[in-house]
Design a protein around this motif. Sequence first.
Motif, PDB file in Angstrom:
ATOM      1  N   HIS A  14       0.834  -1.209   0.000  1.00  0.00           N
ATOM      2  CA  HIS A  14       0.000   0.000   0.000  1.00  0.00           C
ATOM      3  C   HIS A  14       0.870   1.261   0.000  1.00  0.00           C
ATOM      4  O   HIS A  14       0.604   2.205   0.731  1.00  0.00           O
ATOM      5  N   MET A  15       1.912   1.221  -0.810  1.00  0.00           N
ATOM      6  CA  MET A  15       2.857   2.336  -0.834  1.00  0.00           C
ATOM      7  C   MET A  15       2.296   3.474  -1.685  1.00  0.00           C
ATOM      8  O   MET A  15       2.233   3.404  -2.902  1.00  0.00           O
ATOM      9  N   ASN A  16       1.841   4.542  -1.023  1.00  0.00           N
ATOM     10  CA  ASN A  16       1.355   5.719  -1.725  1.00  0.00           C
ATOM     11  C   ASN A  16       1.626   6.943  -0.848  1.00  0.00           C
ATOM     12  O   ASN A  16       2.155   6.820   0.266  1.00  0.00           O
ATOM     13  N   TYR A  17       1.254   8.108  -1.339  1.00  0.00           N
ATOM     14  CA  TYR A  17       1.571   9.324  -0.592  1.00  0.00           C
ATOM     15  C   TYR A  17       0.853   9.367   0.758  1.00  0.00           C
ATOM     16  O   TYR A  17       1.387   9.894   1.734  1.00  0.00           O
ATOM     17  N   ALA A  18      -0.351   8.809   0.814  1.00  0.00           N
ATOM     18  CA  ALA A  18      -1.106   8.798   2.073  1.00  0.00           C
ATOM     19  C   ALA A  18      -0.426   7.902   3.102  1.00  0.00           C
ATOM     20  O   ALA A  18      -0.300   8.277   4.276  1.00  0.00           O
ATOM     21  N   SER A  19       0.009   6.710   2.686  1.00  0.00           N
ATOM     22  CA  SER A  19       0.662   5.799   3.632  1.00  0.00           C
ATOM     23  C   SER A  19       2.021   6.345   4.063  1.00  0.00           C
ATOM     24  O   SER A  19       2.438   6.152   5.213  1.00  0.00           O
ATOM     25  N   ILE A  20       2.719   7.030   3.159  1.00  0.00           N
ATOM     26  CA  ILE A  20       3.990   7.675   3.522  1.00  0.00           C
ATOM     27  C   ILE A  20       3.755   8.715   4.608  1.00  0.00           C
ATOM     28  O   ILE A  20       4.464   8.768   5.616  1.00  0.00           O
ATOM     29  N   THR A  21       2.729   9.553   4.396  1.00  0.00           N
ATOM     30  CA  THR A  21       2.411  10.594   5.382  1.00  0.00           C
ATOM     31  C   THR A  21       2.032   9.973   6.721  1.00  0.00           C
ATOM     32  O   THR A  21       2.495  10.420   7.779  1.00  0.00           O
ATOM     33  N   ALA A  22       1.197   8.939   6.689  1.00  0.00           N
ATOM     34  CA  ALA A  22       0.729   8.302   7.924  1.00  0.00           C
ATOM     35  C   ALA A  22       1.887   7.684   8.705  1.00  0.00           C
ATOM     36  O   ALA A  22       2.006   7.881   9.924  1.00  0.00           O
ATOM     37  N   LEU A  23       2.748   6.935   8.011  1.00  0.00           N
ATOM     38  CA  LEU A  23       3.852   6.270   8.703  1.00  0.00           C
ATOM     39  C   LEU A  23       4.883   7.272   9.220  1.00  0.00           C
ATOM     40  O   LEU A  23       5.476   7.071  10.288  1.00  0.00           O
ATOM     41  N   MET A  24       5.111   8.366   8.485  1.00  0.00           N
ATOM     42  CA  MET A  24       6.048   9.379   8.957  1.00  0.00           C
ATOM     43  C   MET A  24       5.460  10.168  10.121  1.00  0.00           C
ATOM     44  O   MET A  24       6.196  10.687  10.961  1.00  0.00           O
ATOM     45  N   THR A  25       4.122  10.264  10.193  1.00  0.00           N
ATOM     46  CA  THR A  25       3.482  10.865  11.364  1.00  0.00           C
ATOM     47  C   THR A  25       3.746  10.006  12.592  1.00  0.00           C
ATOM     48  O   THR A  25       4.089  10.510  13.666  1.00  0.00           O
ATOM     49  N   ILE A  26       3.593   8.695  12.417  1.00  0.00           N
ATOM     50  CA  ILE A  26       3.877   7.766  13.512  1.00  0.00           C
ATOM     51  C   ILE A  26       5.348   7.854  13.906  1.00  0.00           C
ATOM     52  O   ILE A  26       5.686   7.915  15.098  1.00  0.00           O
ATOM     53  N   GLU A  27       6.239   7.878  12.914  1.00  0.00           N
ATOM     54  CA  GLU A  27       7.684   7.921  13.169  1.00  0.00           C
ATOM     55  C   GLU A  27       8.081   9.150  13.965  1.00  0.00           C
ATOM     56  O   GLU A  27       8.977   9.097  14.813  1.00  0.00           O
ATOM     57  N   SER A  28       7.425  10.267  13.712  1.00  0.00           N
ATOM     58  CA  SER A  28       7.794  11.524  14.355  1.00  0.00           C
ATOM     59  C   SER A  28       7.087  11.742  15.680  1.00  0.00           C
ATOM     60  O   SER A  28       7.410  12.683  16.404  1.00  0.00           O
ATOM     61  N   SER A  29       6.132  10.870  16.015  1.00  0.00           N
ATOM     62  CA  SER A  29       5.462  10.966  17.311  1.00  0.00           C
ATOM     63  C   SER A  29       6.237  10.110  18.308  1.00  0.00           C
ATOM     64  O   SER A  29       7.360   9.698  18.054  1.00  0.00           O
ATOM     65  N   PHE A  30       5.633   9.810  19.450  1.00  0.00           N
ATOM     66  CA  PHE A  30       6.319   9.035  20.483  1.00  0.00           C
ATOM     67  C   PHE A  30       6.275   7.538  20.214  1.00  0.00           C
ATOM     68  O   PHE A  30       6.864   6.746  20.961  1.00  0.00           O
ATOM     69  N   ILE A  31       5.585   7.113  19.146  1.00  0.00           N
ATOM     70  CA  ILE A  31       5.522   5.695  18.794  1.00  0.00           C
ATOM     71  C   ILE A  31       6.749   5.340  17.966  1.00  0.00           C
ATOM     72  O   ILE A  31       6.996   5.953  16.924  1.00  0.00           O
ATOM     73  N   PRO A  32       7.562   4.359  18.389  1.00  0.00           N
ATOM     74  CA  PRO A  32       8.807   4.054  17.678  1.00  0.00           C
ATOM     75  C   PRO A  32       8.564   3.395  16.319  1.00  0.00           C
ATOM     76  O   PRO A  32       7.943   2.338  16.242  1.00  0.00           O
ATOM     77  N   PHE A  33       9.024   4.025  15.281  1.00  0.00           N
ATOM     78  CA  PHE A  33       8.958   3.452  13.941  1.00  0.00           C
ATOM     79  C   PHE A  33      10.035   4.138  13.101  1.00  0.00           C
ATOM     80  O   PHE A  33      10.093   5.370  13.065  1.00  0.00           O
ATOM     81  N   PRO A  34      10.899   3.377  12.444  1.00  0.00           N
ATOM     82  CA  PRO A  34      12.040   3.976  11.741  1.00  0.00           C
ATOM     83  C   PRO A  34      11.669   4.608  10.395  1.00  0.00           C
ATOM     84  O   PRO A  34      11.030   3.973   9.552  1.00  0.00           O
ATOM     85  N   SER A  35      12.086   5.848  10.208  1.00  0.00           N
ATOM     86  CA  SER A  35      11.851   6.521   8.922  1.00  0.00           C
ATOM     87  C   SER A  35      12.654   5.866   7.809  1.00  0.00           C
ATOM     88  O   SER A  35      12.325   6.015   6.626  1.00  0.00           O
ATOM     89  N   GLU A  36      13.700   5.111   8.185  1.00  0.00           N
ATOM     90  CA  GLU A  36      14.558   4.465   7.188  1.00  0.00           C
ATOM     91  C   GLU A  36      13.847   3.393   6.382  1.00  0.00           C
ATOM     92  O   GLU A  36      14.352   2.980   5.324  1.00  0.00           O
ATOM     93  N   VAL A  37      12.681   2.928   6.863  1.00  0.00           N
ATOM     94  CA  VAL A  37      11.947   1.911   6.108  1.00  0.00           C
ATOM     95  C   VAL A  37      10.722   2.514   5.424  1.00  0.00           C
ATOM     96  O   VAL A  37       9.883   1.774   4.888  1.00  0.00           O
ATOM     97  N   VAL A  38      10.618   3.845   5.413  1.00  0.00           N
ATOM     98  CA  VAL A  38       9.493   4.516   4.755  1.00  0.00           C
ATOM     99  C   VAL A  38       9.954   5.255   3.502  1.00  0.00           C
ATOM    100  O   VAL A  38       9.492   4.963   2.385  1.00  0.00           O
ATOM    101  N   ILE A  39      10.845   6.207   3.672  1.00  0.00           N
ATOM    102  CA  ILE A  39      11.263   7.056   2.551  1.00  0.00           C
ATOM    103  C   ILE A  39      12.166   6.340   1.545  1.00  0.00           C
ATOM    104  O   ILE A  39      11.896   6.395   0.326  1.00  0.00           O
TER     105      ILE A  39
END
Length: 214
Positions: A14-39
Amino acid sequence: MTIIDNIITWYSAHMNYASITALMTIESSFIPFPSEVVIPPAAFVAGQPESVLCTTGNYPVDVLLIVLFGTIGAMLGAIINYYLSVWLGRPIIYKFADSKLGHLCLLSGDKIAQAETYFRDHGNMSTFIGRFIPGIRQLISIPAGLARMKMGPFLLYTFLGAFIWNMVLALVGYLAAGQMETIKAYSHELSVAILILLGIAVTVFIIKKVATKK
């Protein structure tokens, strides 16, 4: 299979601009998720002939749009952290960080204290420089909120830091030829290298300003 592995599997389909935005929102909040696997994966897809960003639609791929939507997501996550800190206050933030749920989010009172110390030592600029430092990147918005940093500078520094970081990740995606494990393994070294380059640029800028004044 970990939660992150499941998210990565879902993201691949489901790689699209919406999923990129959503996952980077999670990455930048207090929930741990690496930006290295999104961009980087999205940028890698963008470099392929006749590439699309998801299997359910014929979306055109543009690296700058990937960076832009990733940056928007990073800003949304930072704003969430900022206002949670403003509304909840220091005692509740530290209590949550030391709770079981906080530990599941890889938080601790020591990490929050480290971010606060960094913010006090570097001021508003820390919301820019902190975007390149592992362990500080996702948390720097919390002390900014606790200190009630003005929203204008906060948004500006956060945007600049997130945009530059995402540009570097996008470049890595182009050059890495899909080697995501390598990117994850050396993400810390990449952050240090970016920080060194940033430090050199800031030093040169200061020297020029001092020389001009003299």
